[in-house]
Design a protein around this motif. Structure first.
Motif, PDB file in Angstrom:
ATOM      1  N   UNK A  18       0.848  -1.179   0.000  1.00 44.81           N
ATOM      2  CA  UNK A  18       0.000   0.000   0.000  1.00 44.81           C
ATOM      3  C   UNK A  18       0.887   1.233   0.000  1.00 44.81           C
ATOM      4  N   UNK A  19       0.391   2.331  -0.532  1.00 45.08           N
ATOM      5  CA  UNK A  19       1.253   3.501  -0.715  1.00 45.08           C
ATOM      6  C   UNK A  19       0.591   4.799  -0.300  1.00 45.08           C
ATOM      7  N   UNK A  20       1.436   5.731   0.039  1.00 45.40           N
ATOM      8  CA  UNK A  20       1.049   7.123   0.265  1.00 45.40           C
ATOM      9  C   UNK A  20       1.692   7.904  -0.883  1.00 45.40           C
ATOM     10  N   UNK A  21       0.862   8.540  -1.684  1.00 44.94           N
ATOM     11  CA  UNK A  21       1.373   9.332  -2.804  1.00 44.94           C
ATOM     12  C   UNK A  21       1.862  10.674  -2.292  1.00 44.94           C
ATOM     13  N   UNK A  29       5.947   9.239 -10.453  1.00 44.90           N
ATOM     14  CA  UNK A  29       5.326   9.316  -9.134  1.00 44.90           C
ATOM     15  C   UNK A  29       6.379   9.126  -8.050  1.00 44.90           C
ATOM     16  N   UNK A  30       6.152   9.782  -6.931  1.00 44.62           N
ATOM     17  CA  UNK A  30       6.974   9.632  -5.737  1.00 44.62           C
ATOM     18  C   UNK A  30       6.028   9.117  -4.655  1.00 44.62           C
ATOM     19  N   UNK A  31       6.283   7.886  -4.206  1.00 46.63           N
ATOM     20  CA  UNK A  31       5.345   7.231  -3.290  1.00 46.63           C
ATOM     21  C   UNK A  31       6.101   6.554  -2.157  1.00 46.63           C
ATOM     22  N   UNK A  32       5.482   6.578  -0.988  1.00 42.66           N
ATOM     23  CA  UNK A  32       5.993   5.830   0.153  1.00 42.66           C
ATOM     24  C   UNK A  32       5.194   4.543   0.246  1.00 42.66           C
ATOM     25  N   UNK A  33       5.892   3.422   0.167  1.00 43.29           N
ATOM     26  CA  UNK A  33       5.242   2.123   0.282  1.00 43.29           C
ATOM     27  C   UNK A  33       5.543   1.519   1.645  1.00 43.29           C
ATOM     28  N   UNK A  34       4.549   0.853   2.205  1.00 40.06           N
ATOM     29  CA  UNK A  34       4.732   0.039   3.399  1.00 40.06           C
ATOM     30  C   UNK A  34       4.453  -1.387   2.987  1.00 40.06           C
ATOM     31  N   UNK A  35       5.299  -2.311   3.461  1.00 41.76           N
ATOM     32  CA  UNK A  35       5.038  -3.713   3.169  1.00 41.76           C
ATOM     33  C   UNK A  35       5.722  -4.624   4.172  1.00 41.76           C
ATOM     34  N   UNK A  36       5.153  -5.785   4.312  1.00 40.04           N
ATOM     35  CA  UNK A  36       5.779  -6.862   5.072  1.00 40.04           C
ATOM     36  C   UNK A  36       5.726  -8.161   4.258  1.00 40.04           C
TER      37      UNK A  36
END
Length: 105
Positions: A18-21, A29-36
């Motif tokens: 999931x990402x924060x744009x 695009x510049x996005x912060x992704x969170x993942x496990x």
């Protein structure tokens, strides 16, 4: 007015990758992704810049049909060019800043 994001270390998403744009800059695009969870093997249609901000990621990539890997930690950068097959495997939870062509895989 500028946008300011100061809670990035606590950012999580409802699903893996999931990402924060943050921004769109001339088609990228510049996005912060969170993942496990690992992503899938893929090839982008443009260059991709991958910066680990928090956590650790085993980045796997293929060169001439042979698989290689590198462990990335905070501040480490992986740049995949067009045609570079790669996949990210987080080690636990990770937050990754990704800059890539809009709509890329």
């Amino acid at each position: 007015m500028p946008d300011i994001y100061q809670d990035n270390r606590s950012f999580t998403a409802s699903r893996a990758w999931g990402a924060r744009d943050f921004a769109e800059i001339e088609g990228a695009t510049v996005r912060l992704h969170w993942t496990d969870q690992p992503y899938i093997w893929h090839v982008n249609d443009g260059a991709e810049v991958f910066v680990v901000l928090d956590g650790a990621v085993e980045m796997k990539y293929r060169l001439n049909g042979q698989e290689h890997s590198v462990r990335l930690g905070p501040t480490d950068v992986f740049v995949a060019d067009v045609g570079d097959e790669h996949v990210a495997h987080p080690i636990g939870a990770a937050r990754i800043l990704v800059v890539e062509r809009k709509g890329s895989v």
